[in-house]
Design an enzyme around this catalytic site. Structure first.
Site, PDB file in Angstrom:
ATOM      1  N   GLU A  80       0.815  -1.205   0.000  1.00  0.00           N
ATOM      2  CA  GLU A  80       0.000   0.000   0.000  1.00  0.00           C
ATOM      3  C   GLU A  80       0.861   1.273   0.000  1.00  0.00           C
ATOM      4  O   GLU A  80       0.593   2.198  -0.741  1.00  0.00           O
ATOM      5  CB  GLU A  80      -0.933  -0.010   1.226  1.00  0.00           C
ATOM      6  CG  GLU A  80      -1.916   1.137   1.297  1.00  0.00           C
ATOM      7  CD  GLU A  80      -2.976   1.089   0.198  1.00  0.00           C
ATOM      8  OE1 GLU A  80      -3.026   0.083  -0.532  1.00  0.00           O
ATOM      9  OE2 GLU A  80      -3.731   2.062   0.059  1.00  0.00           O
ATOM     10  N   ASP A  81       1.898   1.297   0.815  1.00  0.00           N
ATOM     11  CA  ASP A  81       2.594   2.563   1.055  1.00  0.00           C
ATOM     12  C   ASP A  81       4.006   2.655   0.480  1.00  0.00           C
ATOM     13  O   ASP A  81       4.664   3.669   0.652  1.00  0.00           O
ATOM     14  CB  ASP A  81       2.669   2.826   2.574  1.00  0.00           C
ATOM     15  CG  ASP A  81       1.288   3.071   3.168  1.00  0.00           C
ATOM     16  OD1 ASP A  81       0.401   3.484   2.408  1.00  0.00           O
ATOM     17  OD2 ASP A  81       1.105   2.850   4.374  1.00  0.00           O
TER      18      ASP A  81
END
Ligand code: MN
Length: 736
Positions: A80-81
């Site tokens: 996700e990041d």
């Protein structure tokens, strides 16, 4: 200030505490990999981002999950990041770990906007449906728990939003998975932001009473412990606690009470080794304190749907203070605290890497559900059992539940038929897709519409998975495109007709077309084409039906023709005075002169039986209908145009065994009349196929009966016997 490395050391220590054979080198690699890729990212509280995955892994370790779960927890925000991809993790670690991380990422991307109860249940189901591996949801709960613990650094708006989600979605999931400890903490943390005034009030109250509470708790604890020692129960654990704020809050609100009035503010727990000891402890507790009637619950004998087991009792202590005591074994305790996670751990110990089905224990869990609550529970716990459904989002965040394999077409029509009918394009997760694109759990689906859209295409019916969409598309075609439907329907009808070897002129022949249309319930040929065009009727079905009708008609015509010829021949022969009746093969005991094997039916109006004088009528399509000669319907004068259709028929020797016929009996009503009539019928061996009795206000009774007889002689006998019954006035054979 705790350093990142110290936090990691603490995590390793926790893991070592329950799983000495964990894969520590790989776990460290996962930690370093995550740390490297999160780089200089920071959390809002000013700590390096990596502290978050470490803390999530810490919670996962406290649930005593396996090495893969710990690694996945450490890596859970990488996809996700950071720049890291699914493939990177699969290559560096394992496809299983990559799958878990990917699963957590997908749950993270789910956006919750609508908070209506029905939507919430759908969301909970969706989370389960999306988590193909139970570890995904366990890590997601750990992730949420850590985020809630550090929520104070977020904006008030985000605090409220996340707290509501947690209260409505994650706490119930934790509850269903039997993870009480997580559930409490999630609820308390949510309450803190959802109703800060009440929360602070409860906290403050508990704080001022802390010393008094502490004193009370340790007194009771000591009393119970002493008695356990006296009983010889060793290694038992006794502790007391003040109930958690959210449970106090809920009691205050649902029971409209102040905190002083919430009676069971305290809860004690006694944990022992055996079930037998549990009941011994219960005896001790009831001996020490006065039990409150109706508050004892035996969840050992009858576990809760989420597998929770304990004995619960509420008692009153010396100072008149009520408190609850929960008694359970250590095994039950582990399940109460960690729920499914505890099962998961056990499962691991039983069959390491056993490929016999990851969800074996879930199945067992499900099979144990017995009460009403259970059905819902089972439904929400089905993980790979949701395979027939898919849950997707509208751009507003509403969850739409569709059959598996659904497409944007199904989605659009499930919103509204107008949306489907004006659809011009579809986006899934922000990307343009084709209308046949298969939707997946958690997809955000956006439909673009236009007033000038052409409307659905005929292929859509084939693409759509839901019957709702298909029928709405058909409706549209039915309504909007009559001309087109007729053209389309005619084309498929004619090509189908060709395959059968029939020509269109055979169908459109004015002598048969009206009959066909009437039989098929269409007003016109265009109506039939239109129905085929929009898909309400198939061309194949229509052609088969018409072929059958044409066969019927031509057969009837052949019969009529042959009958006519036979009649003419008979007339000729009679004229020539050398008429000899011919023996023909009979149908239903009837010989139609000059014809064999011809369809025969007995007319309902007069129901002839063998021995009656009869006459035949050649019908359109259904062979010869046989009437009694004295039937008013058999009078050729009634319809001079059809005189040519009357034909001679006679009874054959090989009559059927029985024939249904009607009788009408008119009597002066009296008791036992029906008994007497029944007696006649039964002595004459005439079974009754139908009986209708009508009584009049002036004391008459009219019997209409359908009976089964072999011939006119038998019928005659029955009628005579009926007359002999007292009060019978008239016996008729109805006709016409
Ligand atoms: Mn996270």
């Amino acid at each position: 200030m705790v350093t990142v490395e110290e936090r990691y050391e603490h995590l390793e220590k926790t893991i070592r505490g329950y799983n000495i054979s964990a894969d520590f080198p790989q776990i460290r690699t996962a930690y370093e990999y995550a740390r490297e890729h999160h780089g200089t990212q920071m959390r809002r509280d000013g700590t390096p981002f990596i502290t978050h995955p470490i803390q999530v892994a810490q919670i996962v370790a406290e649930m005593r999950l396996d090495s893969e779960s710990i690694m996945a927890a450490l890596l859970h925000d990488c996809i996700e990041d950071t720049e890291v991809s699914y493939e990177d993790i699969a290559k560096q670690f394992s496809p299983t770990i990559a799958d878990i991380v990917d699963g957590v990422t997908k749950l993270t991307r789910v956006k919750y906007n609508s908070m209506e109860e029905e939507q919430m249940e759908n969301l909970r189901k969706m989370l389960f449906a999306m988590s193909k591996d139970i570890r995904v949801i366990l890590i997601k709960i750990a992730d949420r728990l850590h985020n809630m613990r550090t929520m104070e650094y977020q904006t008030p708006a985000k605090q409220k939003k996340k707290s509501l989600e947690t209260m409505e979605i994650y706490a119930p999931i934790a509850h269903r998975l039997g993870m009480q400890r997580m559930k409490w903490e999630l609820e308390d943390l949510s309450l803190k932001y959802l109703d800060p005034v009440a929360f602070n009030d409860i906290e403050a109250r508990l704080e001022t009473e802390k010393v008094a509470h502490g004193q009370f708790l340790s007194n009771v604890q000591e009393q119970i412990q002493k008695r356990l020692a006296g009983l010889g129960i060793e290694n038992g654990t006794v502790y007391g606690r003040v109930k958690h704020p959210y449970s106090i809050y809920r009691k205050m609100y649902t029971q409209e009470k102040t905190i002083e009035e919430v009676y069971d503010l305290f809860a004690f727990r006694v944990i022992v080794h055996t079930v037998a000891d549990c009941y011994n402890v219960l005896g001790v507790v009831h001996d020490l304190y006065r039990p409150i009637l109706g508050r004892f619950k035996d969840y050992i004998a009858t576990p809760k749907p989420n597998m929770y087991q304990s004995l619960h009792t509420t008692v009153v202590g010396e100072e008149g203070i009520m408190f609850e005591v929960q008694i359970r074994t250590y095994d039950m305790h582990a399940i109460a605290e960690y729920g499914v996670a505890a099962h998961w751990k056990y499962k691991q110990n039983i069959t390491a890497n056993g490929g016999e089905g990851m969800y074996e224990w879930i199945r067992r869990l499900l099979e144990n559900q017995e009460d009403a609550d259970a059905e819902e529970f089972i439904h929400s716990l089905k993980i790979d059992m949701f395979s027939d459904e898919v849950f997707v989002f509208t751009p507003r965040g509403d969850v739409v539940n569709l059959p598996a394999g659904s497409t944007p077409i199904d989605f659009a029509y499930s919103i509204h038929s107008a949306v489907g009918n004006t659809m011009t394009g579809a986006k899934v997760n922000g990307r343009m897709v084709g209308f046949d694109c298969q939707l997946h759990n958690g997809d955000i689906v956006e439909i673009s519409t236009s007033k000038s859209a052409h409307g659905p295409s005929r292929d859509w019916v084939k693409i759509a998975k839901s019957s709702e969409a298909r029928s709405k598309i058909r409706q549209w075609f039915k309504r909007e495109r009559r001309e087109e439907n007729i053209a389309q329907g005619r084309t498929s009808f004619e090509s189908e007709l060709k395959r059968t070897g029939l020509a269109i002129h055979q169908v459109t022949d004015p002598s048969v077309l009206p009959i066909i249309l009437k039989r098929m319930s269409f007003q016109s040929l265009d109506d039939m084409y239109a129905a085929i065009g929009y898909g309400g009727y198939t061309a194949l079905k229509a052609v088969n039906r018409i072929r059958d009708e044409l066969r019927q008609i031509s057969r009837a015509e052949a019969v009529a023709k042959a009958a006519k010829e036979a009649a003419e021949k008979a007339e000729r022969e009679a004229r020539e005075n050398r008429y000899v009746p011919q023996k023909m093969k009979s149908e239903k005991g009837i010989i139609v002169e000059g014809l064999s094997n011809c369809l025969v039916k007995f007319s309902k109006c007069c129901s002839p039986v063998p021995g009656d004088e009869i006459v035949g009528f050649i019908t359109r399509g259904y062979g010869v209908s046989v009437h009694r000669r004295d039937c008013p319907n058999a009078n050729p004068e009634r319809c001079p145009a059809e005189q040519g259709r009357w034909i001679k028929v006679s009874w054959s020797d090989e009559c059927y065994e029985s024939y249904n016929t009607s009788l009408e009996v008119i009597c002066k009503d009296r008791p036992n009349l029906l008994v007497d009539i029944s007696t006649v019928l039964s002595t004459c061996k005439a079974p009754v196929a139908g009986l209708n009795i009508h009584t009049t206000a002036d004391g008459f009774a009219l019997f209409h009966m359908v009976i089964s007889v072999s011939n006119a002689a038998q019928l005659d006998q029955i009628m005579r016997k009926m007359y002999q019954i007292s009060s019978v006035m008239k016996v008729n054979r109805p006709a016409g």
